[in-house]
Design a protein around this motif. Structure first.
Motif, PDB file in Angstrom:
ATOM      1  N   ARG A 203       0.828  -1.209   0.000  1.00 17.10           N
ATOM      2  CA  ARG A 203       0.000   0.000   0.000  1.00 17.10           C
ATOM      3  C   ARG A 203       0.864   1.263   0.000  1.00 17.10           C
ATOM      4  N   ASN A 204       1.936   1.251   0.780  1.00 19.92           N
ATOM      5  CA  ASN A 204       2.821   2.413   0.815  1.00 19.92           C
ATOM      6  C   ASN A 204       3.428   2.681  -0.558  1.00 19.92           C
ATOM      7  N   LYS A 205       3.816   1.626  -1.256  1.00 21.18           N
ATOM      8  CA  LYS A 205       4.443   1.799  -2.558  1.00 21.18           C
ATOM      9  C   LYS A 205       3.446   2.245  -3.619  1.00 21.18           C
ATOM     10  N   ASN A 211      -8.249   5.178   2.594  1.00 20.96           N
ATOM     11  CA  ASN A 211      -9.235   4.325   1.940  1.00 20.96           C
ATOM     12  C   ASN A 211      -8.617   3.710   0.688  1.00 20.96           C
ATOM     13  N   PRO A 212      -7.878   2.605   0.842  1.00 20.29           N
ATOM     14  CA  PRO A 212      -7.159   2.007  -0.286  1.00 20.29           C
ATOM     15  C   PRO A 212      -8.084   1.642  -1.440  1.00 20.29           C
ATOM     16  N   TYR A 214      -6.857  -0.212  -4.150  1.00 13.72           N
ATOM     17  CA  TYR A 214      -6.433  -1.475  -4.739  1.00 13.72           C
ATOM     18  C   TYR A 214      -6.442  -2.626  -3.732  1.00 13.72           C
ATOM     19  N   VAL A 215      -5.622  -2.547  -2.706  1.00 12.07           N
ATOM     20  CA  VAL A 215      -5.550  -3.622  -1.708  1.00 12.07           C
ATOM     21  C   VAL A 215      -6.469  -3.243  -0.549  1.00 12.07           C
ATOM     22  N   GLN A 216      -7.671  -3.778  -0.595  1.00 12.71           N
ATOM     23  CA  GLN A 216      -8.701  -3.386   0.357  1.00 12.71           C
ATOM     24  C   GLN A 216      -8.851  -4.428   1.468  1.00 12.71           C
ATOM     25  N   THR A 217      -9.112  -3.941   2.664  1.00  9.87           N
ATOM     26  CA  THR A 217      -9.351  -4.823   3.807  1.00  9.87           C
ATOM     27  C   THR A 217     -10.835  -5.132   3.908  1.00  9.87           C
ATOM     28  N   VAL A 218     -11.154  -6.394   4.086  1.00  2.16           N
ATOM     29  CA  VAL A 218     -12.523  -6.820   4.370  1.00  2.16           C
ATOM     30  C   VAL A 218     -12.508  -7.316   5.809  1.00  2.16           C
ATOM     31  N   ARG A 224      -9.012  -8.008  -0.513  1.00  2.00           N
ATOM     32  CA  ARG A 224      -9.453  -8.178  -1.886  1.00  2.00           C
ATOM     33  C   ARG A 224      -8.832  -7.066  -2.717  1.00  2.00           C
ATOM     34  N   PHE A 225      -8.819  -7.283  -4.040  1.00  2.00           N
ATOM     35  CA  PHE A 225      -8.316  -6.281  -4.962  1.00  2.00           C
ATOM     36  C   PHE A 225      -9.494  -5.501  -5.511  1.00  2.00           C
ATOM     37  N   GLY A 226      -9.465  -4.191  -5.315  1.00  3.10           N
ATOM     38  CA  GLY A 226     -10.541  -3.344  -5.811  1.00  3.10           C
ATOM     39  C   GLY A 226     -10.215  -2.768  -7.162  1.00  3.10           C
ATOM     40  N   THR A 227     -11.232  -2.428  -7.918  1.00  2.32           N
ATOM     41  CA  THR A 227     -11.050  -1.817  -9.228  1.00  2.32           C
ATOM     42  C   THR A 227     -11.607  -0.402  -9.173  1.00  2.32           C
TER      43      THR A 227
END
Length: 228
Positions: A203-205, A211-212, A214-218, A224-227
Motif C-alpha cells: 500500500r505504501n508503494k 481508503n485504499p 487497490y488492496v482493500q481490507t474486508v 481483496r483487490f478493488g477496481t
C-alpha cells in the motif's frame, strides 16, 4: 546454483548455517556485520540475503532498510524470538520472510527455495492479457513490471506475488491464510503477520491513503483487490 549471503554475527551459528546450506547445494558467502553485508551486495550479487536482526554496529533492521532502498533481492530475517515485536518491525522494513533461532538448515533451505519460486510469476496459460490496467495501476504479468501513474513501482518478490495473486481475481476476498499459502507457501497460521506486513508495504508503494483503492481490507475476512 543460488547464491546466498548470510549476515550473522554469531560465529557458531554462521558456520553451521553456511555448512548446512552448502550441503543443500547453495553457493554461500557469510559475513559477521551489517557493514560487511552491505559491502558484499554488489560484488557477490546474492539471490537471497539471510539477515540476523540483532547485529553489532548497524542493526539488522537498518541493513534491511538500506538494502530495500537500492535492491529488491529477497531477504529472510533471522530472529531469536518468533513472537518478538522485532519480527513485525523487520517485515515492515522490507523482509520477505523470517526464521526463528535455532536455525535448521532444512527449514531455511525450504524458505529460500520458496522465496525464489515467488520470482517465477509468469502467466500460466496465456489466457490472461499481457497488460492489465486498473485505474492508474498497470500490471504487466509477462514482463513482471508494475507502474502506477506512469511511474515504475519497485516491488520485492513477496510484494509482487501478493499483488499478482490479488489482482488476478478482482473483487474476490482472500483470507490471510489463503494468501499465506498462495504467496509464501506456509501453512502455519501464526505466520499471517507476513501477509499484513506485506500488505502495508505494498500500500505504501502504491501511495494508498486511508481508503485504499487497490488492496482493500474486508474486516473479519481478509483482503481483496478493488477496481477503481
Amino acid at each position: 546454483m543460488p547464491r546466498i549471503l548470510i549476515v550473522e554475527d554469531d560465529h557458531d551459528v554462521r558456520s553451521a548455517v553456511q555448512l548446512g546450506l552448502r550441503h543443500q547445494g547453495h553457493e554461500v558467502f557469510a559475513v559477521g556485520t551489517g557493514e560487511e553485508g552491505l559491502e558484499q551486495l554488489r560484488p557477490f550479487r546474492p539471490d537471497v540475503v539471510v539477515l540476523d536482526i540483532m547485529l553489532p554496529g548497524i542493526s539488522g533492521l537498518e541493513v534491511c532498510s538500506r538494502i530495500r532502498d537500492r535492491d529488491q533481492v529477497p531477504i529472510i530475517m533471522v530472529t531469536a524470538r518468533g513472537d518478538d515485536i522485532d519480527v513485525v518491525v523487520g517485515l515492515e522494513a522490507g523482509a520477505d520472510d523470517y526464521v526463528v533461532k535455532p536455525v535448521q538448515a532444512r527449514v531455511l533451505d525450504a524458505r529460500i527455495r520458496a522465496v525464489l519460486r515467488r520470482q517465477d510469476t509468469s502467466v500460466p496459460d496465456g489466457a490472461r492479457p499481457r497488460l492489465e490496467t486498473h485505474g492508474e495501476l498497470v500490471v504487466d504479468r509477462a514482463g513482471l513490471v508494475v507502474t502506477h501513474r506512469g511511474e515504475p513501482v519497485a516491488l520485492a518478490p513477496s510484494e509482487l506475488r501478493l499483488l499478482l495473486t490479488l489482482s488476478a481475481s478482482p473483487g474476490q476476498v482472500f483470507s490471510r491464510q489463503q494468501l499465506l499459502e498462495a504467496v509464501w507457501e506456509h501453512s502455519y497460521h501464526g505466520d499471517v503477520r507476513l501477509v499484513d506486513a506485506c500488505v502495508k508495504r505494498l500500500r505504501n508503494k502504491l501511495a494508498e491513503g486511508r481508503n485504499p483503492q487497490y488492496v482493500q481490507t474486508v474486516r473479519g475476512f481478509g483482503y481483496r483487490f478493488g477496481t477503481p
